[in-house]
Design a protein around this motif. Structure first.
Motif, short mmCIF file in Angstrom:
data_model
loop_
_atom_site.label_atom_id
_atom_site.label_comp_id
_atom_site.label_asym_id
_atom_site.label_seq_id
_atom_site.Cartn_x
_atom_site.Cartn_y
_atom_site.Cartn_z
N GLY A 245 0.78 -1.23 0.00
CA GLY A 245 0.00 0.00 0.00
C GLY A 245 0.81 1.27 0.00
N ASP A 246 2.13 1.18 -0.10
CA ASP A 246 2.96 2.38 -0.12
C ASP A 246 2.79 3.09 -1.47
OD1 ASP A 246 4.85 4.36 0.16
OD2 ASP A 246 6.58 3.01 -0.02
N ALA A 247 2.23 4.30 -1.44
CA ALA A 247 1.98 5.07 -2.67
C ALA A 247 2.59 6.46 -2.60
CB ALA A 247 0.48 5.17 -2.91
N ALA A 248 3.44 6.69 -1.61
CA ALA A 248 3.89 8.06 -1.33
C ALA A 248 4.72 8.67 -2.45
CB ALA A 248 4.69 8.08 -0.02
N ASP A 249 5.53 7.87 -3.14
CA ASP A 249 6.47 8.43 -4.10
C ASP A 249 6.31 7.85 -5.50
OD1 ASP A 249 7.84 10.07 -2.17
OD2 ASP A 249 8.71 8.23 -1.38
N VAL A 250 5.09 7.50 -5.88
CA VAL A 250 4.89 6.98 -7.24
C VAL A 250 5.20 8.06 -8.26
CG1 VAL A 250 3.16 6.16 -8.88
CG2 VAL A 250 3.25 5.19 -6.59
N SER A 251 4.64 9.24 -8.08
CA SER A 251 4.90 10.34 -9.01
C SER A 251 6.16 11.10 -8.59
CB SER A 251 3.72 11.32 -9.03
OG SER A 251 2.55 10.68 -9.51
N GLY A 252 6.91 11.57 -9.60
CA GLY A 252 8.05 12.42 -9.31
C GLY A 252 7.59 13.81 -8.92
N HIS A 253 8.56 14.71 -8.69
CA HIS A 253 8.21 16.05 -8.23
C HIS A 253 7.29 16.77 -9.21
CE1 HIS A 253 8.56 20.03 -6.47
NE2 HIS A 253 8.92 20.50 -7.65
N GLU A 254 7.62 16.72 -10.50
CA GLU A 254 6.77 17.41 -11.47
C GLU A 254 5.42 16.73 -11.63
OE1 GLU A 254 6.68 20.25 -13.35
OE2 GLU A 254 8.21 20.83 -11.91
N GLY A 255 5.39 15.41 -11.44
CA GLY A 255 4.10 14.72 -11.47
C GLY A 255 3.21 15.16 -10.33
N VAL B 137 0.86 13.68 -25.84
CA VAL B 137 1.83 13.27 -24.82
C VAL B 137 2.75 14.44 -24.51
CG1 VAL B 137 3.56 11.57 -24.16
CG2 VAL B 137 1.73 10.93 -25.75
N TYR B 138 2.94 14.70 -23.21
CA TYR B 138 3.75 15.83 -22.76
C TYR B 138 4.79 15.35 -21.76
CZ TYR B 138 -0.06 18.63 -24.71
OH TYR B 138 -0.99 19.18 -25.55
N GLY B 139 5.99 15.90 -21.86
CA GLY B 139 7.04 15.62 -20.89
C GLY B 139 7.10 16.71 -19.84
N LEU B 140 7.08 16.31 -18.57
CA LEU B 140 7.17 17.27 -17.46
C LEU B 140 8.40 16.95 -16.59
CD1 LEU B 140 3.48 17.75 -16.22
CD2 LEU B 140 4.93 19.43 -17.36
N ASP B 141 9.54 16.83 -17.21
CA ASP B 141 10.80 16.60 -16.51
C ASP B 141 10.83 15.23 -15.84
OD1 ASP B 141 13.34 17.05 -15.59
OD2 ASP B 141 12.73 18.23 -13.87
N THR B 142 10.17 15.06 -14.69
CA THR B 142 10.23 13.79 -13.98
C THR B 142 9.16 12.81 -14.40
OG1 THR B 142 8.83 14.60 -12.18
CG2 THR B 142 11.21 14.91 -11.95
N ASP B 143 8.13 13.24 -15.09
CA ASP B 143 7.00 12.39 -15.44
C ASP B 143 6.53 12.69 -16.87
OD1 ASP B 143 5.56 11.24 -12.57
OD2 ASP B 143 6.99 12.88 -12.40
N VAL B 144 5.83 11.74 -17.45
CA VAL B 144 5.21 11.90 -18.76
C VAL B 144 3.70 11.89 -18.58
CG1 VAL B 144 4.87 10.86 -21.04
CG2 VAL B 144 7.14 10.82 -19.96
N PRO C 250 8.98 7.17 -14.14
CA PRO C 250 9.94 6.16 -14.58
C PRO C 250 10.39 5.24 -13.45
CG PRO C 250 11.06 8.25 -14.30
CD PRO C 250 9.60 8.51 -14.05
N LEU C 251 9.48 4.41 -12.98
CA LEU C 251 9.84 3.37 -12.02
C LEU C 251 8.99 2.15 -12.28
CD1 LEU C 251 8.40 4.02 -8.45
CD2 LEU C 251 7.60 5.24 -10.43
N ILE C 252 9.51 0.99 -11.90
CA ILE C 252 8.82 -0.29 -12.07
C ILE C 252 8.59 -0.87 -10.69
CG2 ILE C 252 8.97 -2.61 -13.03
CD1 ILE C 252 10.74 -1.43 -15.25
N ILE C 253 7.33 -1.08 -10.33
CA ILE C 253 6.98 -1.54 -8.99
C ILE C 253 6.87 -3.06 -8.95
CG2 ILE C 253 5.20 -1.43 -7.19
CD1 ILE C 253 4.64 1.43 -8.09
N GLY C 254 6.37 -3.67 -10.01
CA GLY C 254 6.33 -5.12 -10.08
C GLY C 254 4.99 -5.74 -9.72
N ALA C 255 4.34 -5.23 -8.70
CA ALA C 255 3.03 -5.73 -8.28
C ALA C 255 2.36 -4.66 -7.45
CB ALA C 255 3.16 -7.03 -7.50
N GLY C 256 1.05 -4.78 -7.31
CA GLY C 256 0.29 -3.79 -6.56
C GLY C 256 -0.93 -3.36 -7.35
N PRO C 257 -1.75 -2.49 -6.77
CA PRO C 257 -2.97 -2.06 -7.47
C PRO C 257 -2.66 -1.27 -8.72
CG PRO C 257 -2.60 -0.76 -5.48
CD PRO C 257 -1.62 -1.87 -5.44
#
Length: 281
Positions: free
Chosen positions: A70-80, A241-248, A213-220
């Motif tokens: 259930g850890d969802a704290a850092d899925v998105s980067g700063h710009e996300g 599609v737009y690029g926002l530095d840390t996220d797409v 840009p991360l791969i979690i492997g499993a989860g919701p």
């Protein structure tokens, strides 16, 4: 993909558009600033008085929004994260389901960007959200709980009572209740099931999917819509599609009825493009 840069000038112009001013990109704006305008102007709306419901989901490359624990704290980067707060700042209200409220205890503020906090709306059919939850106890914005049970809430928290079926309230009834209160530009923030209910009811005008840009492997997963048997049944929204530095950000525009167009992928051998047919040979 277009790289987007939300400068101070771009954001102030978007906030002005949000308040109904006639605003447009400046003649000296860079290509990245114009891309940012194209990303956010549709949800800012300007003088358009019509209702506009949009959703935003942030996920990993493999489509996860949290780990198995259930850890969802850092899925998105700063710009996300800033993107999410910009979406909130451009909305009259932000809607989340009770499971998201219980799991994440979000504040639903715009603390990462200049702007005003939206009205906070929690969908809580069984009245499970405790009154001490942060988004209810923080009085910096109007708070609404939509529920199906006769539970009292603290002073200052508005209660809307709607019927539910198997602990799910009709998204159209939710939409109508918010519109009746003057909340016309609404961000449906999550979780994935809540967004799917509005999408499948044909009530979303736009969907933003942020990919970090991360791969979690499993989860919701980010979106949990009803399964289909064939790709020809898939919804294929018109997407930029737009690029926002840390996220797409995938900016998915839905048609006026609120549903994406059905797939136009070839279903007969004669329709398959030659290059693809050759790769299958």
């Amino acid at each position: 993909m277009r790289q987007a840069e939300v400068t101070e000038g771009v954001w102030s112009t978007l906030l002005g558009l949000r308040e109904g001013a006639r605003r447009a990109p400046g003649p000296d704006w860079s290509a990245a600033e114009r891309a940012a305008w194209d990303l956010y102007a549709p949800i800012a709306g300007g003088a358009d008085p019509g209702p506009y419901f949009f959703a935003q989901v942030g996920q990993s490359i493999d489509g996860r929004v949290a780990t198995v624990s259930g850890d969802a704290a850092d899925v998105s980067g700063h710009e996300g994260l800033c993107h999410l707060h910009r979406c909130r700042a451009l909305a009259d209200a932000v809607v989340i389901g009770v499971r998201t409220a219980l799991a994440d205890n979000p504040r639903l503020t715009v603390r990462h960007v200049p702007g005003r906090h939206p009205v906070r709306v929690v969908l809580d059919p069984r009245g499970r959200l405790p009154d001490e939850a942060g988004l209810l106890s923080d009085a910096s914005a109007h708070r609404i709980v939509i529920q199906s049970v006769p539970r009292r809430r603290p002073d200052g928290v508005e209660v809307i009572t709607l019927p539910s079926r198997e602990h799910v309230m009709n998204p159209r009834a939710i939409r109508d209740a918010l519109l009746a209160r003057g909340l016309r530009r609404v961000l449906v923030e999550g979780g994935g099931t809540t967004i799917a209910h509005f999408l499948e009811a044909g009530l979303l005008d736009r969907l933003h999917v942020g990919v970090a840009p991360l791969i979690i492997g499993a989860g919701p997963s980010g979106l949990r819509t009803s399964p289909i048997d064939r790709l020809s049944q898939a919804l294929r929204p018109r997407t930029a599609v737009y690029g926002l530095d840390t996220d797409v950000i995938f900016d998915c525009a839905l048609d006026p009825s609120g549903s994406a167009s059905r797939s136009t992928w070839p279903t007969t051998a004669e329709e398959i493009p030659p290059a693809i047919a050759a790769s299958r040979a």
